[in-house]
Motif scaffolding. Structure first.
Motif, PDB file in Angstrom:
ATOM      1  N   GLY A  58     -38.875  23.594 -42.872  1.00  0.00           N
ATOM      2  CA  GLY A  58     -37.477  23.698 -42.203  1.00  0.00           C
ATOM      3  C   GLY A  58     -36.688  24.953 -42.821  1.00  0.00           C
ATOM      4  N   TYR A  59     -37.090  25.516 -43.767  1.00  0.00           N
ATOM      5  CA  TYR A  59     -36.270  26.459 -44.620  1.00  0.00           C
ATOM      6  C   TYR A  59     -36.770  27.801 -44.418  1.00  0.00           C
ATOM      7  CZ  TYR A  59     -33.741  22.378 -46.008  1.00  0.00           C
ATOM      8  OH  TYR A  59     -33.044  21.003 -46.175  1.00  0.00           O
ATOM      9  N   THR A  60     -38.050  28.223 -44.092  1.00  0.00           N
ATOM     10  CA  THR A  60     -38.592  29.337 -44.261  1.00  0.00           C
ATOM     11  C   THR A  60     -37.890  30.656 -43.806  1.00  0.00           C
ATOM     12  OG1 THR A  60     -39.826  28.959 -42.252  1.00  0.00           O
ATOM     13  CG2 THR A  60     -40.965  28.598 -44.189  1.00  0.00           C
ATOM     14  N   GLY A  61     -37.021  30.271 -42.781  1.00  0.00           N
ATOM     15  CA  GLY A  61     -36.194  31.525 -42.186  1.00  0.00           C
ATOM     16  C   GLY A  61     -35.333  31.971 -43.357  1.00  0.00           C
ATOM     17  N   ALA A  62     -34.913  31.297 -44.386  1.00  0.00           N
ATOM     18  CA  ALA A  62     -33.912  31.886 -45.311  1.00  0.00           C
ATOM     19  C   ALA A  62     -34.830  32.463 -46.592  1.00  0.00           C
ATOM     20  CB  ALA A  62     -33.237  30.622 -45.828  1.00  0.00           C
ATOM     21  N   LEU A  63     -36.113  32.434 -46.653  1.00  0.00           N
ATOM     22  CA  LEU A  63     -36.863  33.213 -47.733  1.00  0.00           C
ATOM     23  C   LEU A  63     -36.452  34.732 -47.583  1.00  0.00           C
ATOM     24  CD1 LEU A  63     -40.216  31.640 -47.815  1.00  0.00           C
ATOM     25  CD2 LEU A  63     -38.352  31.452 -49.620  1.00  0.00           C
ATOM     26  N   LYS A  64     -36.224  35.349 -46.527  1.00  0.00           N
ATOM     27  CA  LYS A  64     -36.298  36.709 -46.477  1.00  0.00           C
ATOM     28  C   LYS A  64     -34.724  37.319 -47.019  1.00  0.00           C
ATOM     29  CE  LYS A  64     -34.299  36.467 -41.632  1.00  0.00           C
ATOM     30  NZ  LYS A  64     -34.551  36.843 -40.175  1.00  0.00           N
ATOM     31  N   VAL A  65     -33.534  36.255 -46.975  1.00  0.00           N
ATOM     32  CA  VAL A  65     -32.471  36.565 -47.634  1.00  0.00           C
ATOM     33  C   VAL A  65     -32.766  36.747 -49.107  1.00  0.00           C
ATOM     34  CG1 VAL A  65     -30.229  35.492 -48.325  1.00  0.00           C
ATOM     35  CG2 VAL A  65     -31.364  35.276 -45.911  1.00  0.00           C
ATOM     36  N   LEU A 118     -30.818  24.383 -42.712  1.00  0.00           N
ATOM     37  CA  LEU A 118     -31.136  25.803 -42.948  1.00  0.00           C
ATOM     38  C   LEU A 118     -29.729  26.600 -42.809  1.00  0.00           C
ATOM     39  CD1 LEU A 118     -32.870  28.254 -43.095  1.00  0.00           C
ATOM     40  CD2 LEU A 118     -33.094  28.016 -40.449  1.00  0.00           C
ATOM     41  N   ALA A 119     -28.838  26.126 -42.163  1.00  0.00           N
ATOM     42  CA  ALA A 119     -27.584  26.933 -42.057  1.00  0.00           C
ATOM     43  C   ALA A 119     -26.850  26.690 -43.555  1.00  0.00           C
ATOM     44  CB  ALA A 119     -26.782  26.404 -41.013  1.00  0.00           C
ATOM     45  N   LYS A 120     -26.880  25.538 -44.006  1.00  0.00           N
ATOM     46  CA  LYS A 120     -26.258  25.389 -45.327  1.00  0.00           C
ATOM     47  C   LYS A 120     -26.993  26.120 -46.483  1.00  0.00           C
ATOM     48  CE  LYS A 120     -25.104  21.211 -46.433  1.00  0.00           C
ATOM     49  NZ  LYS A 120     -25.098  19.595 -46.851  1.00  0.00           N
ATOM     50  N   VAL A 121     -28.341  26.230 -46.312  1.00  0.00           N
ATOM     51  CA  VAL A 121     -28.750  27.165 -47.382  1.00  0.00           C
ATOM     52  C   VAL A 121     -28.651  28.559 -47.427  1.00  0.00           C
ATOM     53  CG1 VAL A 121     -31.156  28.241 -48.202  1.00  0.00           C
ATOM     54  CG2 VAL A 121     -30.933  25.777 -47.818  1.00  0.00           C
ATOM     55  N   LEU A 122     -28.607  29.088 -45.889  1.00  0.00           N
ATOM     56  CA  LEU A 122     -28.023  30.455 -45.724  1.00  0.00           C
ATOM     57  C   LEU A 122     -26.650  30.894 -46.243  1.00  0.00           C
ATOM     58  CD1 LEU A 122     -29.511  30.942 -42.187  1.00  0.00           C
ATOM     59  CD2 LEU A 122     -30.228  32.216 -44.327  1.00  0.00           C
TER      60      LEU A 122
END
Length: 225
Positions: free
Chosen positions: A123-130, A211-215
């Motif tokens: 659910g969080y893989t989209g934030a790894l690039k950050v 995910l929005a919270k992690v970003l």
């Protein structure tokens, strides 16, 4: 001499990220599991009960391996500078740098994922690039001395991968048998690729918000640095 595996804990840690991994690693000969919190005070997990660490940030032995668990507390932990400083300091001398689930973002906040292949909970893989990382498919991803695992239960697969990598496959397989790790879940569905559209549609909104919270936490960190 003991091989020190350091587990930094923080409020809201997912206990299975930590305990599943620690349970497997405790059977490795001459390993010391160093469970640490900022002041060696009890850390409340996401299950409600607390874990009592043995070490504080000030007296923890140097890490041969550092393993960062994840959990909902990561949203705050990403911007808790004493934790990030502790992780960065121990990563400098560690032979292996590792994480389970969203613990990857604490490594990212400490600058350990830049240019690396890594994974985390689906659910969080989209934030790894950050964090400068390249998301790589896999329940466990090895990139040099960086070893990252997917969500929660993947910590058990991760620990066996680590044991095989460091101490050899024979020991890893013997521990797997000792622990009767022979999973046969009652149904498929532990990953979006197998969950089915109906179940995924129920679960996905939770992770969209998470995910929005992690970003947001990562953006806050970048603004302050």
């Amino acid at each position: 001499m003991a091989f020190n595996i350091v587990f930094p804990l923080f409020p809201g840690v997912t206990q299975l990220d930590f305990t599943g991994t620690a349970q497997m690693l405790t059977y490795v000969p001459d390993v010391q599991l160093c469970v640490v919190s900022e002041n060696a005070e009890p850390v409340q997990t996401d299950c409600g009960f607390s874990i009592l660490p043995e070490f504080s940030f000030d007296n923890c032995p140097p890490a041969d391996m550092i393993c960062i668990p994840g959990g909902p507390g990561v949203f705050e932990a990403i911007n808790h500078q004493p934790l990030i400083d502790f992780v960065a300091r121990h990563c400098q001398g560690a032979t292996y740098i590792t994480s389970v689930c969203t613990g990857a973002f604490i490594l990212g906040a400490a600058g350990m994922l830049e240019g690396k292949r890594a994974t985390t909970h689906w659910g969080y893989t989209g934030a790894l690039k950050v964090c400068g990382a390249e998301f790589t498919e896999g329940r466990v991803v090895v990139d040099g001395n960086l070893i990252t695992a997917g969500g929660v239960t993947s910590g058990i697969d991760f620990s066996l991968t680590v044991i095989a990598e460091v101490w050899g496959e024979t020991l890893a397989r013997s521990i797997q048998l000792r622990m009767e790790y022979n999973p046969h879940p009652p149904f498929k569905g532990g990953h979006p690729s197998t969950a089915g559209a109906e179940i995924l549609s129920e679960v996905q909104p939770f992770y969209d918000k998470a995910l929005a919270k992690v970003l947001g936490a990562l953006a806050k960190r970048q603004e302050s640095s």
